[in-house]
Design an enzyme around this catalytic site. Structure first.
Site, mmCIF file in Angstrom:
data_model
loop_
_atom_site.group_PDB
_atom_site.id
_atom_site.type_symbol
_atom_site.label_atom_id
_atom_site.label_comp_id
_atom_site.label_asym_id
_atom_site.label_seq_id
_atom_site.Cartn_x
_atom_site.Cartn_y
_atom_site.Cartn_z
ATOM 1 N N THR A 12 -19.679 5.292 42.481
ATOM 2 C CA THR A 12 -18.729 6.402 42.419
ATOM 3 C C THR A 12 -17.562 5.984 41.524
ATOM 4 O O THR A 12 -17.164 4.817 41.500
ATOM 5 C CB THR A 12 -18.216 6.829 43.811
ATOM 6 O OG1 THR A 12 -17.352 5.813 44.345
ATOM 7 C CG2 THR A 12 -19.360 7.087 44.787
ATOM 8 N N GLY A 13 -17.039 6.938 40.766
ATOM 9 C CA GLY A 13 -16.009 6.577 39.793
ATOM 10 C C GLY A 13 -16.571 5.631 38.745
ATOM 11 O O GLY A 13 -15.871 4.749 38.260
ATOM 12 N N GLY A 17 -13.385 2.681 33.544
ATOM 13 C CA GLY A 17 -12.737 1.521 34.154
ATOM 14 C C GLY A 17 -13.678 0.549 34.843
ATOM 15 O O GLY A 17 -14.750 0.196 34.320
ATOM 16 N N GLY A 19 -15.549 0.900 37.518
ATOM 17 C CA GLY A 19 -16.850 1.468 37.880
ATOM 18 C C GLY A 19 -17.811 1.486 36.703
ATOM 19 O O GLY A 19 -19.006 1.177 36.851
ATOM 20 N N TYR A 147 -0.673 4.439 48.952
ATOM 21 C CA TYR A 147 -1.828 3.820 48.271
ATOM 22 C C TYR A 147 -2.297 2.585 49.034
ATOM 23 O O TYR A 147 -3.494 2.417 49.309
ATOM 24 C CB TYR A 147 -1.432 3.451 46.834
ATOM 25 C CG TYR A 147 -2.512 2.719 46.078
ATOM 26 C CD1 TYR A 147 -3.623 3.394 45.583
ATOM 27 C CD2 TYR A 147 -2.434 1.339 45.871
ATOM 28 C CE1 TYR A 147 -4.629 2.721 44.893
ATOM 29 C CE2 TYR A 147 -3.430 0.660 45.177
ATOM 30 C CZ TYR A 147 -4.529 1.355 44.696
ATOM 31 O OH TYR A 147 -5.520 0.680 44.031
HETATM 32 N N1 LIG Z 1 -7.009 -1.052 37.654
HETATM 33 C C1 LIG Z 1 -6.398 -1.739 38.587
HETATM 34 O O1 LIG Z 1 -5.444 -2.495 38.302
HETATM 35 C C2 LIG Z 1 -6.838 -1.645 40.018
HETATM 36 C C3 LIG Z 1 -6.298 -2.545 40.947
HETATM 37 C C4 LIG Z 1 -6.701 -2.470 42.278
HETATM 38 C C5 LIG Z 1 -7.630 -1.518 42.673
HETATM 39 N N2 LIG Z 1 -8.130 -0.652 41.749
HETATM 40 C C6 LIG Z 1 -9.111 0.337 42.231
HETATM 41 O O2 LIG Z 1 -10.249 0.301 41.403
HETATM 42 C C7 LIG Z 1 -10.924 1.557 41.465
HETATM 43 C C8 LIG Z 1 -11.261 1.986 40.043
HETATM 44 O O3 LIG Z 1 -10.048 2.179 39.329
HETATM 45 P P1 LIG Z 1 -9.894 1.938 37.761
HETATM 46 O O4 LIG Z 1 -8.723 1.057 37.579
HETATM 47 O O5 LIG Z 1 -11.189 1.570 37.167
HETATM 48 O O6 LIG Z 1 -9.421 3.407 37.315
HETATM 49 P P2 LIG Z 1 -10.040 4.498 36.360
HETATM 50 O O7 LIG Z 1 -10.400 3.909 35.036
HETATM 51 O O8 LIG Z 1 -9.057 5.623 36.418
HETATM 52 O O9 LIG Z 1 -11.383 4.912 37.085
HETATM 53 C C9 LIG Z 1 -11.376 5.684 38.246
HETATM 54 C C10 LIG Z 1 -12.736 6.336 38.369
HETATM 55 O O10 LIG Z 1 -12.755 7.104 39.582
HETATM 56 C C11 LIG Z 1 -13.038 8.447 39.263
HETATM 57 N N3 LIG Z 1 -12.356 9.313 40.215
HETATM 58 C C12 LIG Z 1 -11.051 9.372 40.525
HETATM 59 N N4 LIG Z 1 -10.836 10.285 41.463
HETATM 60 C C13 LIG Z 1 -12.040 10.828 41.746
HETATM 61 C C14 LIG Z 1 -12.478 11.841 42.616
HETATM 62 N N5 LIG Z 1 -11.651 12.540 43.399
HETATM 63 N N6 LIG Z 1 -13.797 12.115 42.659
HETATM 64 C C15 LIG Z 1 -14.671 11.461 41.875
HETATM 65 N N7 LIG Z 1 -14.311 10.511 41.020
HETATM 66 C C16 LIG Z 1 -13.013 10.194 40.962
HETATM 67 C C17 LIG Z 1 -12.567 8.630 37.823
HETATM 68 O O11 LIG Z 1 -13.185 9.693 37.151
HETATM 69 P P3 LIG Z 1 -12.442 11.121 36.943
HETATM 70 O O12 LIG Z 1 -11.014 10.829 36.636
HETATM 71 O O13 LIG Z 1 -13.206 11.792 35.867
HETATM 72 O O14 LIG Z 1 -12.598 11.796 38.247
HETATM 73 C C18 LIG Z 1 -13.019 7.305 37.235
HETATM 74 O O15 LIG Z 1 -14.393 7.311 36.966
HETATM 75 C C19 LIG Z 1 -9.977 2.518 42.198
HETATM 76 O O16 LIG Z 1 -10.428 2.655 43.527
HETATM 77 C C20 LIG Z 1 -8.643 1.786 42.159
HETATM 78 O O17 LIG Z 1 -7.822 2.106 43.255
HETATM 79 C C21 LIG Z 1 -7.765 -0.686 40.440
#
Ligand SMILES: NC(=O)c1ccc[n+]([C@@H]2O[C@H](COP(=O)([O-])OP(=O)(O)OC[C@H]3O[C@@H](n4cnc5c(N)ncnc54)[C@H](OP(=O)(O)O)[C@@H]3O)[C@@H](O)[C@H]2O)c1
Length: 244
Positions: A12-13, A17, A19, A147
């Site tokens: 999912t997601g 990023g 995912g 968060y």
């Molecule tokens: N980057 C960091 O520094 C960091 C640190 C700690 C934890 N995380 C966690 O890592 C995970 C991935 O984040 P990322 O940094 O890779 O961010 P990202 O690049 O924004 O990716 C987020 C992904 O989740 C999808 N998404 C968001 N809301 C959604 C929804 N309601 N339904 C379905 N898909 C949804 C987005 O697609 P759409 O926008 O098209 O929906 C995208 O594919 C998240 O859970 C985040 O909290 C990230």
């Protein structure tokens, strides 16, 4: 023979990023991978890479039900599920609205909860579930009350699900990223501002750098397929930020 030949995974997601890095790593190893997200352009780009991309909003019960049907139709059973979709929010305690609270918990906590519930019948014996939490779940960071709590709830679910799914031979673990450069700052800010912000984050990390999505992906995929004697655990992928 490639390492993940014959494996079927859902991320999912997985359209951007962390995912997307998980999906690419699995696909490069021969797995068949379904990814979700909401934005069609990112999903189309994923399709062009050979991923099965499904538009599915993690906050919609109807979308979750439909996703399970599509996963069953495409793959039959699943060997790995990565509950990774999530949103980040940074807002002071005073300024937090009920709408913000509900939106963050809907995407980060309720979505993964009902997604896994719905996918349970598809999980193959020996499969691995991996949640993406965050180092925020063990820290007291400014402006992160909602968060961090949403991710702490996921950490808790990791343990309970690990216990509850033992009889099915399913392992449940979590990766807990520190600051990871998913390119979001450079997409939204002038390059020099983004560089300066990333340098500021890096200075707080013992390894003095931001992580990259591939480093989280490797940990997540390890949990899903290699960590056969590990369940209920969380691995920090944070340059030592929460450990040193
Ligand atoms: N980057 C960091 O520094 C960091 C640190 C700690 C934890 N995380 C966690 O890592 C995970 C991935 O984040 P990322 O940094 O890779 O961010 P990202 O690049 O924004 O990716 C987020 C992904 O989740 C999808 N998404 C968001 N809301 C959604 C929804 N309601 N339904 C379905 N898909 C949804 C987005 O697609 P759409 O926008 O098209 O929906 C995208 O594919 C998240 O859970 C985040 O909290 C990230």
């Amino acid at each position: 023979m490639e390492k993940y030949n014959g494996k079927r995974a859902l991320v999912t997601g997985g359209s951007s990023g962390i995912g997307l890095s998980i999906a690419r790593l699995l696909a490069a190893g021969g797995a068949r991978v379904m990814v979700t997200g909401r934005k069609e352009a990112a999903l189309e780009a994923a399709r062009e890479e050979g991923l099965v991309a499904v538009r599915s909003d993690a906050t919609s019960k109807a979308d979750i039900d439909a996703l399970a049907g599509k996963a069953e139709e495409a793959f039959g059973r699943l060997d790995a599920v990565f509950l990774n979709a999530g949103i980040t929010d940074s807002v002071s305690f005073e300024a937090t609205t009920e709408q913000t609270y509900d939106a963050v918990f809907a995407a980060n906590t309720k979505g993964p909860y009902f997604t896994l519930q719905r996918l349970l019948p598809l999980l193959a014996e020996g499969s691995g579930v991996v949640l993406t939490t965050s180092i925020s779940n063990v820290l007291g960071q400014l402006d992160h009350s909602v968060y961090a709590a949403s991710k702490a709830a996921l950490r808790s679910m990791t343990r309970t699900w690990a216990r509850e799914l033992l009889p099915r031979g399913v392992r449940v673990n979590a990766v807990s990223p520190g600051p990871i450069d998913t390119g979001i700052l450079h997409k939204n800010l002038p390059a020099e501002v983004a560089d300066e912000m990333l340098a500021g984050f890096a200075a707080q990390i013992p390894m003095l750098r931001i992580g990259n999505p591939e480093e989280v992906a490797r940990a997540a995929v390890f949990f899903a397929f290699d960590a056969t004697y590990t369940t209920g655990a969380e691995l920090a992928v944070d340059g030592g930020g929460t450990q040193l």
